[in-house]
Design an enzyme around this catalytic site. Sequence first.
Site, PDB file in Angstrom:
ATOM      1  N   ASP A 186      38.637  13.051  11.470  1.00 37.69           N
ATOM      2  CA  ASP A 186      39.772  13.464  12.299  1.00 37.69           C
ATOM      3  C   ASP A 186      40.985  12.565  12.045  1.00 37.69           C
ATOM      4  OD1 ASP A 186      37.942  15.284  13.498  1.00 37.69           O
ATOM      5  OD2 ASP A 186      37.248  13.691  14.816  1.00 37.69           O
ATOM      6  N   THR A 201      37.461  14.928   0.682  1.00 40.45           N
ATOM      7  CA  THR A 201      37.482  13.622   1.331  1.00 40.45           C
ATOM      8  C   THR A 201      36.314  12.725   0.930  1.00 40.45           C
ATOM      9  OG1 THR A 201      36.327  14.581   3.235  1.00 40.45           O
ATOM     10  CG2 THR A 201      38.740  14.513   3.318  1.00 40.45           C
ATOM     11  N   GLN A 239      32.605  17.410   0.177  1.00 43.62           N
ATOM     12  CA  GLN A 239      32.042  18.154  -0.957  1.00 43.62           C
ATOM     13  C   GLN A 239      31.231  19.361  -0.492  1.00 43.62           C
ATOM     14  OE1 GLN A 239      30.064  15.984  -4.125  1.00 43.62           O
ATOM     15  NE2 GLN A 239      28.597  17.640  -4.472  1.00 43.62           N
ATOM     16  N   PHE A 240      30.368  19.157   0.495  1.00 47.30           N
ATOM     17  CA  PHE A 240      29.498  20.231   0.971  1.00 47.30           C
ATOM     18  C   PHE A 240      30.317  21.405   1.514  1.00 47.30           C
ATOM     19  CE2 PHE A 240      26.897  21.945   4.616  1.00 47.30           C
ATOM     20  CZ  PHE A 240      25.977  22.636   3.834  1.00 47.30           C
ATOM     21  N   GLU A 241      31.363  21.089   2.266  1.00 47.00           N
ATOM     22  CA  GLU A 241      32.217  22.144   2.840  1.00 47.00           C
ATOM     23  C   GLU A 241      32.969  22.901   1.741  1.00 47.00           C
ATOM     24  OE1 GLU A 241      32.796  19.760   7.068  1.00 47.00           O
ATOM     25  OE2 GLU A 241      34.194  19.430   5.397  1.00 47.00           O
TER      26      GLU A 241
END
Length: 312
Positions: free
Chosen positions: A230, A181, A146-148
């Site tokens: 990853d 994600t 969310q932050f990205e």
Amino acid sequence: MQERRVLSIQSHVVRGYVGNKSAVFPLQVLGFEVDSINSVQFSNHTGYAHWKGQVLTAEELNVLYEGIKLNNVHHYDYILTGYSRDTSFLETVVDIIKELKAANPGLVYVCDPVLGDQGAMYVPENLLPIYKTMVVPLADILTPNQFEAELLTGRTIKTAADAVQVMDLLHDMGPETVVLTSTDLLSKRGGRFLVALGSQKIKKPDGTRVSQKIWMDIPKVDAVFVGTGDLFAAMLLAWTHHHPTDLKTACEKTVSVMHHVIQRTIAYANETAGPGKKPSPALLELRMIQSKADIENPAIVVQAEVLETSLH
């Protein structure tokens, strides 16, 4: 299955599972040939008390790529990138992706835009404009948290409608597939679940456009894992390859792999640490090898809800 080759440019650790160590084995298990360039080589991830190692420079990255090119073995179906903390390195990655996409217009670039989490950046701020103007426009599949996603679009997510709008803005920047994600949205199933969302806008060979938006409630685990992002990006690459126009199925398989690996890891860590003891970073390393069967054929434990789907 026709041979599929991936170029994965990520970090490497001697001990444990992060970056390429989290991505290469599961992709190989699922039948992909993986060429890996290690952006760093560390003894272990930086969550341990001590870590040592080397960082690959932009020049060294270029030398490795030149070697592949000179032998004419630089033909890829996928590119996968994760954490990068240096502007010149990231710009060199962009140049490589542009060149490989020119050689193969069907190449799919899967980008995990690692910038930060929970309101804090853990890469230098001068990387953000490079991601916004150079990296994201090249990406076909994007996996921000969310932050990205908020950083990349300049919008704040407070509601599901906000999340849908942010995913659409990210589509406008380039990627056909966007998966948030993790978000801070409240799950309909309560506080023990994390909400993830996905959106896909695809143009089929006959010219029709298909779009699908999905919502997932993912069981939370009370521990800090490293390398899960990853693994997520690698599994999304694999499962979207097998289900290119069905984001729901691709995400269900991806998230279910994550669930099995994490559950196996936390069970092992708690049992080994002993009652009432907090597991060490070493015990919380992902149980990747032990999860081989789940990676190959995950039992679906998380169902995605289709928010909207359209054909036009």
